[in-house]
Design an enzyme around this catalytic site. Structure first.
Site, short mmCIF file in Angstrom:
data_model
loop_
_atom_site.label_atom_id
_atom_site.label_comp_id
_atom_site.label_asym_id
_atom_site.label_seq_id
_atom_site.Cartn_x
_atom_site.Cartn_y
_atom_site.Cartn_z
N ASP A 1 0.72 -0.52 0.05
CA ASP A 1 -0.17 -0.14 0.02
C ASP A 1 0.92 1.42 0.16
O ASP A 1 2.01 0.94 0.23
CB ASP A 1 -0.67 0.45 1.33
CG ASP A 1 -0.24 -0.01 2.36
OD1 ASP A 1 0.82 0.11 2.10
OD2 ASP A 1 -1.12 0.08 3.56
N ASP B 1 -2.40 -2.36 6.49
CA ASP B 1 -2.64 -1.61 7.83
C ASP B 1 -3.83 -1.44 8.56
O ASP B 1 -4.14 -1.54 9.74
CB ASP B 1 -1.93 -0.43 8.42
CG ASP B 1 -2.10 0.79 6.92
OD1 ASP B 1 -3.48 0.11 6.32
OD2 ASP B 1 -1.97 2.26 6.44
N ASP C 1 -7.59 -4.73 4.57
CA ASP C 1 -6.30 -5.60 3.87
C ASP C 1 -6.18 -7.26 4.76
O ASP C 1 -5.75 -7.80 4.20
CB ASP C 1 -5.16 -4.85 4.00
CG ASP C 1 -4.66 -3.39 3.35
OD1 ASP C 1 -5.24 -3.55 2.88
OD2 ASP C 1 -4.06 -2.41 4.61
#
Length: 949
Positions: free
Chosen positions: A351, A652, A656
């Site tokens: 990410d 995070d 996810d």
């Protein structure tokens, strides 16, 4: 930026839209209804349910909780750990040992199985905690309207139809339709990955792909950043968006690590080999007339000699040692086998926010118009370098600002915080500004206007030309620009003509194309009449002060880490819930974006069939996936895995968790990450730094190399352990080793040197080449040839030579030894013969251990000469010392002599035994030289054959 502004309203990439994608979920139908009709549609009233109605729904629908995970019981976990093929083989060997009146051997094998099982069960118990962490995200209490009045109830007792009362700082407990909202902004980053708070209101919207994207919905797990609201619950527990992600995460089967697969293959190979040889020896001896118990004894010896009892504990302890090493580099590993898998990673799906960037907006550029025709992007400066015009712009932005002074102020809006920090960097104290220019009136940010305005008393920081109140307007550049009629340039104030407007738009487009978030600031100096007028009247005839461009800066060192990935053959793909322009700008800033890269939006990804997606992943030089959903991120991981890649995923947020769980290696953030992400991951970065991932990959490659090193070391001793029993069958002599002596080697003298090999530092150049092929085995033909076909043969020759040398010195040739063999096997030999036998087995044991000293030095590298390596570290030196000390204790201490059937060796034997170490090392040097020569010949033939295909 004013509260409530999306990134679209700030001039960057489009913000969360009201997508028209339909959904079949009937509960979301209320999203398209006008606010006054929502309560009736959901079977409630504006004042909420009665207690009786709420109780009935609770009994019918169930508690507002996520379903408990389906986990194996502790007993089933423990049973699985002691019933795999190698464990079953060892159980059988233990049973045969007890049946053959060898309880010491039986208990030793049982201990090995129990220790291995306990370690494995403990690791599994730590592994799967994602759902428990999701449950922890659900608040314990909630404010609702019941019977027309406010009440605080347990979050688990909230039911569809309850009216939630939301205020700043609250976490939403269930999916709800907003029916009243005042300046409401929600942080939905845990669900969507969107890095900024988003606006929410009570206006009807079409049902989106996910509830978290609906502008009139408050999804469970979101946090109220600013404002207040009332919302009617339409989904609770497993039916919420959070529940959907929980099902997705727990239904996703974790991919087994490459080490787990390869250890299972080694176990099957060793098991088949051991059983096959044991059965063959038993049958052969029985055919030749050996007694049944004697045949069984030798079969057990073959099985025990073939099974590297120390293999599983050695792998576990080696991985644990590398885990400790990685922890010192800020990478915490929760699944031991993931350490080795990191070494095979060739794709990292990362990410953006918090991994490649600092996850902290800061003002990068301050642009103020210059004299007519002389503006442009070159006029931009950082806040610390801002001139008088730039300081005036930042002063105005700090006054039209709802953040509190200090890094932990009350407002969670990151843009407002960044503007205050920029003012401080320009030597403007926000608190002093507010004292000098107190606020008289305000018009808060409105999503339709995309602006906010305040009226302040004029003061020196604004350099006002009038002593009366001054209006400051701050908002999305295009929304502010449409209200501007003048421009403040370095020479004063001039009218904004078409050329001036085009100049501002040029600057706007140039900065927005870099993915920066833009804020425009303007003022109006009309005296005291402004304070009593409405926002529309105030926000007219404005004078543009300039633009502020904000960015989430790249982390220090991330560029070097990405370059290291490129050298190591690891592809990096950005997968983010943020906007494409912003993600591309980050990729460019860190040096990742090069020719051939492209941005793929989540909607475009959704439209791709699986073959087209796989073709895209393979053909593209580099990819940035933006505005992706949890399902899409999971889909990307699986597509890469189908193509044969070993995938690491960073994340995070709650969104996810499914991808982290499905990846070969899930990597979560330790500081900014959620409990959900950390529980679903295999590795947690304690510093949230992408550079740590590269260090972890290096640690994984080191682990793979080290596992091969100690496998070569441990398996080499199998050959001299098997050779005595083969010699017994072929030459009709007693075995040169006892079974407990074999265990003394496998679980005693060999253990610490093997662990020291597992903790060896990385060899130079380890990260200068591509990752190993996914199909490459830890135990391959090359390693087997080295261990069994070369070094093992050398050690076997030394073992048998030492054994026969003792008999020869005692006056027993081969014929004489064969004559006393039946009595030795029946434990009926004369005392002198039995003593000679114990001395002979002690010499054979010593020869193997001394050979292993040379072997452990040879195994420090597969190709490089041991003479070119650095001196052994303290752990390896200690391992060798302990190995020799254990040998001396077994040979010379009476209690251990009685246990292992050994006898003291004369001093004259030791020079010959100690020579085994350099002889083994020399043999390995010869083998390495042959391998290097063959490799050079092959490389030399390649040009003559033409290019390889």
């Amino acid at each position: 930026m004013p509260r409530g502004a999306t990134s679209a309203e700030r001039g960057a990439a489009p913000g969360p839209d009201r997508r028209g994608a339909s959904t079949d979920a009937p509960a979301t139908a209320s999203l398209a209804l006008p606010a006054p009709d929502v309560a009736a549609a959901l079977g409630t009233r504006e004042g909420g349910l009665t207690e009786r109605e709420a109780g009935a729904r609770l009994a019918s629908i169930g508690r507002n909780e996520l379903p408990p995970p389906r986990r194996r019981s502790g007993a089933r976990r423990a049973l699985a750990q002691v019933t795999h093929p190698m464990a079953i083989l060892l159980w059988a060997a233990a049973g045969l040992s007890f049946a053959s009146a060898m309880p010491q051997l039986g208990w030793a094998i049982v201990l090995v199985v129990v220790v291995n099982g306990a370690v494995g069960a403990w690791q599994e118990h730590r592994g799967d905690r994602a759902l428990a962490a999701l449950e922890a995200l659900m608040p314990r209490r909630a404010r609702v309207l019941r019977g027309g009045g406010p009440r605080e109830v347990a979050a688990a007792e909230v039911v569809p139809g309850d009216v939630l009362v939301l205020a700043e700082g609250d976490r939403v407990v269930a999916d709800a339709r907003i029916v009243q909202a005042t300046l409401l902004r929600l942080d939905v980053s845990l669900l969507t990955g969107e890095s900024l708070p988003v606006d929410r209101d009570a206006l009807p919207c079409l049902a989106p792909r996910a509830v978290a994207d609906a502008s009139c919905a408050a999804p469970a797990g979101a946090t109220v950043v600013t404002g207040r609201a009332r919302a009617v619950v339409f989904a609770t527990g497993p039916r919420t968006e959070l529940g959907r992600i929980a099902r997705l995460a727990t239904a996703t089967r974790r991919a087994p690590s490459t080490l787990e697969l390869q250890v299972a293959r080694i176990v099957r190979t060793v098991t088949a080999l051991a059983v096959g040889m044991g059965v063959a020896v038993f049958a052969l001896l029985h055919v030749f007339g050996a007694p049944l118990w004697e045949s069984l004894l030798f079969a057990i010896g073959i099985i025990v000699a073939n099974v590297p009892e120390g293999l599983l504990p050695a792998i576990t302890i080696t991985l644990a040692a590398n885990v400790q090493r990685m922890a010192r580099r800020h990478a915490l590993v929760s699944r031991l086998s993931a350490v080795e898998t990191l070494g095979a990673v060739d794709v990292i799906c990362t990410d953006k926010t918090g991994t490649l960037t600092e996850n902290a907006l800061s003002v990068e550029r301050v642009w103020t118009p210059g004299p007519a025709g002389r503006g442009g992007p070159a006029g931009s400066d950082g806040p610390a370098d801002a001139g008088a015009a730039g300081r005036r712009l930042l002063a105005a932005a700090a006054l039209a600002n709802d953040a509190h002074v200090g890094p932990t102020g009350g407002s969670a809006d990151p843009i407002d915080r960044a503007l205050l920090a920029a003012a401080a960097a320009a030597r403007l104290e926000p608190a002093a500004l507010r004292r000098a220019c107190p606020r008289l009136a305000e018009a808060p940010f409105d999503a339709r206007r995309r602006r906010m305005s305040v009226v302040v008393r004029a003061g020196p920081p604004l350099a006002a030309t009038t002593a009366g109140p001054v209006a400051i307007v701050k908002g999305a550049p295009l929304a502010v620009l449409e209200r501007c009629t003048r421009v403040a340039d370095g020479a004063g104030v001039r009218a904004m003509d078409d050329a001036g407007r085009a100049e501002v738009l040029e600057v706007h487009d140039a900065l927005a194309a870099r993915g920066l978030r833009l804020v425009a600031v303007a003022i109006r100096e009309d005296g005291g009449a402004l304070a009593g007028r409405d926002a529309d009247a105030v926000e007219r005839d404005l004078t543009l002060l300039g633009l502020v461009a904000l960015a989430d800066p790249p982390r220090a060192g991330v560029g070097a880490a990405l370059a290291a990935c490129a050298r190591a053959g690891v592809r990096v793909t950005i997968v983010t819930g943020d906007h494409g322009l912003t993600a591309r700008a980050v990729a460019e800033a860190v040096g990742l974006w090069t020719a051939g890269w492209r941005v793929v939006d989540g909607s475009a990804l959704e439209a791709l069939a699986e073959p087209a997606l796989e073709a895209l992943l393979e053909a593209s030089a580099g990819l940035v996936f933006a505005r992706v959903t949890p399902e899409q991120k999971l889909r990307l991981v699986r597509a890469y895995q189908r193509l044969g890649h070993v995938v690491a995923v960073t994340g995070d947020g709650v969104n996810d968790a499914p991808a982290l769980h499905a990846a070969n290696v899930g990597v979560a953030m330790g500081r900014a990450g959620t409990d959900v992400a950390r529980a679903a991951a295999d590795v947690v970065l304690l510093d949230d730094d992408f550079s740590t991932i590269v260090a972890a990959v290096e640690g994984g490659r080191t682990t793979f190399a080290n596992v091969r090193k100690f496998l070569a070391y441990v398996l080499t001793s199998n050959v001299p352990e098997i050779a005595p029993f083969l010699a017994m069958v072929v030459l009709h002599v007693p075995p040169a080793l006892g079974i407990l002596q074999i265990l003394a080697i496998d679980l005693g003298t060999d253990m610490l040197p093997a662990l020291a090999l597992g903790a060896e530092p990385p060899e130079p150049g380890l990260m200068a080449g591509p990752p190993r092929a996914r199909g490459r085995r830890v135990l391959d033909v090359q390693l087997l040839l080295r261990a069994y076909g070369w070094l093992g043969v050398v050690e076997a020759a030394a073992c048998l030579a030492a054994f026969f040398a003792v008999w020869w010195r005692a006056g027993y040739g081969l014929g004489a030894l064969q004559a006393v063999t039946p009595a030795l096997l029946a434990h009926a030999a004369p005392a002198a013969v039995a003593a000679t036998y114990r001395e002979a087995t002690s010499a054979a044991l010593a020869a193997i251990v001394c050979c292993q000293v040379g072997n452990v030095l040879a195994c420090r590298s597969e190709r490089t000469s041991a003479l070119r390596l650095a001196r052994p570290g303290r752990l390896l030196a200690a391992g060798i010392a302990v190995e020799v000390a254990l040998l001396l204790a077994i040979v010379y201490l009476p209690p251990l002599q009685a246990m292992f059937g050994t006898a003291p060796l004369p001093g004259a034997a030791w020079p010959w035994l100690l020579a085994c170490a350099p002889a083994t090392l020399l043999a390995d040097e010869v083998g390495k030289g042959i391998v290097r020569g063959v490799s050079r010949l092959r490389r030399g033939r390649v040009p003559r054959r033409g290019p390889e295909r």
